[in-house]
Enzyme design. Structure first.
Site, PDB file in Angstrom:
ATOM      1  N   ARG A   1       0.969  -1.098  -0.136  1.00 26.42           N
ATOM      2  CA  ARG A   1      -0.217   0.015   0.087  1.00 26.42           C
ATOM      3  C   ARG A   1       0.871   1.290  -0.067  1.00 26.42           C
ATOM      4  O   ARG A   1       1.678   1.304   1.014  1.00 26.42           O
ATOM      5  CB  ARG A   1      -0.911  -0.102   1.125  1.00 26.42           C
ATOM      6  CG  ARG A   1      -1.427   1.502   1.656  1.00 26.42           C
ATOM      7  CD  ARG A   1      -2.665   1.376   2.535  1.00 26.42           C
ATOM      8  NE  ARG A   1      -3.805   0.798   2.283  1.00 26.42           N
ATOM      9  CZ  ARG A   1      -5.004   0.925   2.663  1.00 26.42           C
ATOM     10  NH1 ARG A   1      -5.162   1.609   3.918  1.00 26.42           N
ATOM     11  NH2 ARG A   1      -6.033   0.341   2.382  1.00 26.42           N
TER      12      ARG A   1
ATOM     13  N   HIS B   1      -7.664   1.011  -6.159  1.00 30.48           N
ATOM     14  CA  HIS B   1      -7.859  -0.082  -5.071  1.00 30.48           C
ATOM     15  C   HIS B   1      -8.325  -1.188  -5.141  1.00 30.48           C
ATOM     16  O   HIS B   1      -9.657  -1.474  -4.763  1.00 30.48           O
ATOM     17  CB  HIS B   1      -8.749   0.952  -3.779  1.00 30.48           C
ATOM     18  CG  HIS B   1      -8.426   0.118  -2.296  1.00 30.48           C
ATOM     19  ND1 HIS B   1      -7.803  -0.542  -2.067  1.00 30.48           N
ATOM     20  CD2 HIS B   1      -9.179   0.813  -1.109  1.00 30.48           C
ATOM     21  CE1 HIS B   1      -8.140  -0.965  -0.649  1.00 30.48           C
ATOM     22  NE2 HIS B   1      -8.779  -0.072  -0.224  1.00 30.48           N
TER      23      HIS B   1
ATOM     24  N   GLN C   1     -10.231  -4.028  -2.734  1.00 30.81           N
ATOM     25  CA  GLN C   1     -11.596  -3.350  -2.216  1.00 30.81           C
ATOM     26  C   GLN C   1     -12.950  -3.752  -3.302  1.00 30.81           C
ATOM     27  O   GLN C   1     -13.947  -4.042  -2.746  1.00 30.81           O
ATOM     28  CB  GLN C   1     -11.423  -1.722  -2.261  1.00 30.81           C
ATOM     29  CG  GLN C   1     -12.778  -1.140  -1.570  1.00 30.81           C
ATOM     30  CD  GLN C   1     -13.109  -1.387  -0.125  1.00 30.81           C
ATOM     31  OE1 GLN C   1     -12.135  -1.125   0.622  1.00 30.81           O
ATOM     32  NE2 GLN C   1     -14.194  -1.730   0.042  1.00 30.81           N
TER      33      GLN C   1
ATOM     34  N   ASP D   1     -17.126   7.917  -0.299  1.00 35.40           N
ATOM     35  CA  ASP D   1     -16.179   7.585   0.227  1.00 35.40           C
ATOM     36  C   ASP D   1     -15.523   8.831   0.823  1.00 35.40           C
ATOM     37  O   ASP D   1     -16.196   9.981   0.489  1.00 35.40           O
ATOM     38  CB  ASP D   1     -15.051   7.260  -0.666  1.00 35.40           C
ATOM     39  CG  ASP D   1     -13.681   6.805   0.127  1.00 35.40           C
ATOM     40  OD1 ASP D   1     -13.371   6.777   1.069  1.00 35.40           O
ATOM     41  OD2 ASP D   1     -12.534   6.798  -1.069  1.00 35.40           O
TER      42      ASP D   1
ATOM     43  N   CYS E   1     -16.298   2.272   1.501  1.00 36.75           N
ATOM     44  CA  CYS E   1     -15.276   1.279   1.717  1.00 36.75           C
ATOM     45  C   CYS E   1     -14.823   1.249   3.238  1.00 36.75           C
ATOM     46  O   CYS E   1     -14.098   0.711   3.735  1.00 36.75           O
ATOM     47  CB  CYS E   1     -14.159   1.623   0.664  1.00 36.75           C
ATOM     48  SG  CYS E   1     -13.587   3.396   0.988  1.00 36.75           S
TER      49      CYS E   1
ATOM     50  N   ARG F   1     -13.972  -8.069   2.856  1.00 36.48           N
ATOM     51  CA  ARG F   1     -12.323  -7.927   2.292  1.00 36.48           C
ATOM     52  C   ARG F   1     -11.746  -8.959   2.600  1.00 36.48           C
ATOM     53  O   ARG F   1     -10.688  -9.338   1.855  1.00 36.48           O
ATOM     54  CB  ARG F   1     -11.928  -6.535   3.128  1.00 36.48           C
ATOM     55  CG  ARG F   1     -12.683  -5.158   3.212  1.00 36.48           C
ATOM     56  CD  ARG F   1     -12.628  -4.802   1.620  1.00 36.48           C
ATOM     57  NE  ARG F   1     -11.071  -4.599   1.054  1.00 36.48           N
ATOM     58  CZ  ARG F   1     -10.149  -3.701   1.470  1.00 36.48           C
ATOM     59  NH1 ARG F   1     -10.400  -2.820   2.361  1.00 36.48           N
ATOM     60  NH2 ARG F   1      -8.806  -3.974   0.995  1.00 36.48           N
TER      61      ARG F   1
HETATM   62  N1   CP Z   1     -11.210   0.412   3.143  1.00 35.89           N
HETATM   63  C1   CP Z   1      -9.776   0.197   3.464  1.00 35.89           C
HETATM   64  O1   CP Z   1      -8.913  -0.092   2.504  1.00 35.89           O
HETATM   65  O2   CP Z   1      -9.653   0.502   4.709  1.00 35.89           O
HETATM   66  P1   CP Z   1      -8.216   0.458   5.786  1.00 35.89           P
HETATM   67  O3   CP Z   1      -7.668   1.786   5.174  1.00 35.89           O
HETATM   68  O4   CP Z   1      -8.593   0.425   7.063  1.00 35.89           O
HETATM   69  O5   CP Z   1      -7.239  -0.744   5.087  1.00 35.89           O
HETATM   70  N1  NVA Z   2      -9.821   7.029  -0.900  1.00 35.54           N
HETATM   71  C1  NVA Z   2      -9.661   6.614   0.314  1.00 35.54           C
HETATM   72  C2  NVA Z   2      -9.889   5.366   0.723  1.00 35.54           C
HETATM   73  C3  NVA Z   2      -9.290   4.710   2.011  1.00 35.54           C
HETATM   74  C4  NVA Z   2      -9.759   3.232   2.070  1.00 35.54           C
HETATM   75  C5  NVA Z   2      -8.201   7.040   0.830  1.00 35.54           C
HETATM   76  O1  NVA Z   2      -7.363   6.867  -0.109  1.00 35.54           O
HETATM   77  O2  NVA Z   2      -7.532   7.580   1.660  1.00 35.54           O
END
Ligand code: CP
Ligand code: NVA
Length: 329
Positions: A107, A134, A137, A230, A271, A316
């Site tokens: 990530r 993502h 997700q 989101d 999400c 997830r």
């Molecule tokens: N939805 C999601 O990716 O959550 P986290 O940032 O907690 O991993």
């Molecule tokens: N768009 C958000 C998603 C988090 C899971 C971010 O990138 O922070």
């Protein structure tokens, strides 16, 4: 027959509709094993490493639990506790970790970094979120939609908010691949990049889906089966953009009156994390300043029967398990 052994999972554009559907079916299989308490340690002896340059709850824990359930060893590295990106290049890190581990979750910020990791490590790399996409997700989201409607093709899914972000981009791709009608509903300045829209429209056309971009809330909500939102400011963006983002997106909050414009059986997805859990991040005064008590989603929707956000979060884990299993065995 479908075989994705040895492949990386970097973005859904790299996968065919049949491959995505295969991963969803495999996810259902693993979910039922887990529900029945049947052990499935079929990857015993393998090891994976989870690299996080941004924080996480769901993604990290989903990879850890899925890894343990499959019998694997799991190492978690946070941004502060490895040499990567500071004293050592991504390229060298990838080549070292590829010698120790059977798979790598990453990530981070630039999509190009996860692509580079995959090119250099020699083992499957799974994208746990970048600024652009993502993909893991999306499997959880589609599984949740399928569980609620019994099918995916032909459903209307509308994303409200910052439609340039990783989640919106990925939803547009997965809807195009699986033949859903995707609508991005938000201000013109926060619409997905033209190039990606073009690419997705071509894919949607092959699968009887469609892509619509609109500023009009009624057009976005009307006949929607899935309303999705989101956080208005994503990880990696400076806190200073909050003011402008709230001004632009205030009207696109998913609330009861918006849900009423949608199909009666519509569901709400997010999400997570959602902003109402993140008060301390930028201080409470931002609510007062803009006369808002809630941000991207009102509690009346988040806590309603139509809200499936915790099923979505659970999924997830089942879907990430399927991705690891399919690419490692
Ligand atoms: N939805 C999601 O990716 O959550 P986290 O940032 O907690 O991993
Ligand atoms: N768009 C958000 C998603 C988090 C899971 C971010 O990138 O922070």
């Amino acid at each position: 027959s479908i075989n994705i052994k040895g492949r990386s999972f970097l973005k859904l554009l790299d996968f065919s509709s049949a491959e995505i559907q295969y991963l969803l079916n495999l996810s259902k299989h693993f979910k039922s094993l887990k529900m029945a308490g049947i052990p499935h340690r079929s990857l015993e002896g393998k090891n994976i490493v989870l690299l996080f340059e941004k924080t996480s709850t769901r993604t990290r824990c989903a990879f850890e639990v899925a890894g343990y359930d499959l019998g694997m060893g799991v190492t978690y590295l946070d941004p502060g506790s490895s040499q990567m990106g500071k004293k050592e290049s991504i390229e060298d890190t990838a080549r070292v970790l590829g010698r120790f581990y059977d798979g790598i979750e990453y990530r981070g910020f630039d999509q190009s970094l996860v692509e580079e990791l995959a090119a250099k490590s020699g083992v499957p790399v799974w994208n746990g979120l970048t600024d652009k996409f993502h993909p893991t997700q999306m499997l959880a989201d589609m599984l949740t939609v399928e569980e609620n409607f019994g099918h995916l093709k032909g459903l209307k899914l509308t994303f409200f908010g910052d439609a340039r972000n990783n989640v919106a981009n990925s939803l547009m791709v997965v809807c195009a691949k699986l033949g859903l009608h995707f609508t991005a509903c938000g201000p013109a300045s926060l619409m997905p990049e033209e190039q990606l829209v073009k690419e997705c429209r071509a894919i949607a056309a092959e699968n009887e889906g469609s892509i619509t971009l609109t500023e009009d809330i009624e057009k976005g909500a009307k006949e929607a089966d899935v309303l999705y939102t989101d956080i208005w400011v994503s990880m990696g963006e400076p806190d200073s953009v909050w003011d402008e983002r709230i001004r632009l997106l205030k009207a696109y909050q998913v609330n009861e009156s918006m849900m009423k414009m949608a199909n009666p059986h519509a569901i709400f997805l997010h999400c997570l994390p959602s902003f109402h859990d993140r008060l301390t991040l930028i201080g409470e005064d931002i609510y007062q300043k803009f006369g808002l008590s809630e941000m991207e989603v009102a509690d009346e929707v988040f806590e309603s029967r139509q809200s499936k956000v915790f099923d979505q979060a659970e999924n997830r884990m089942h879907t990430i398990k399927a991705v690891m299993f399919a690419t490692l065995s």
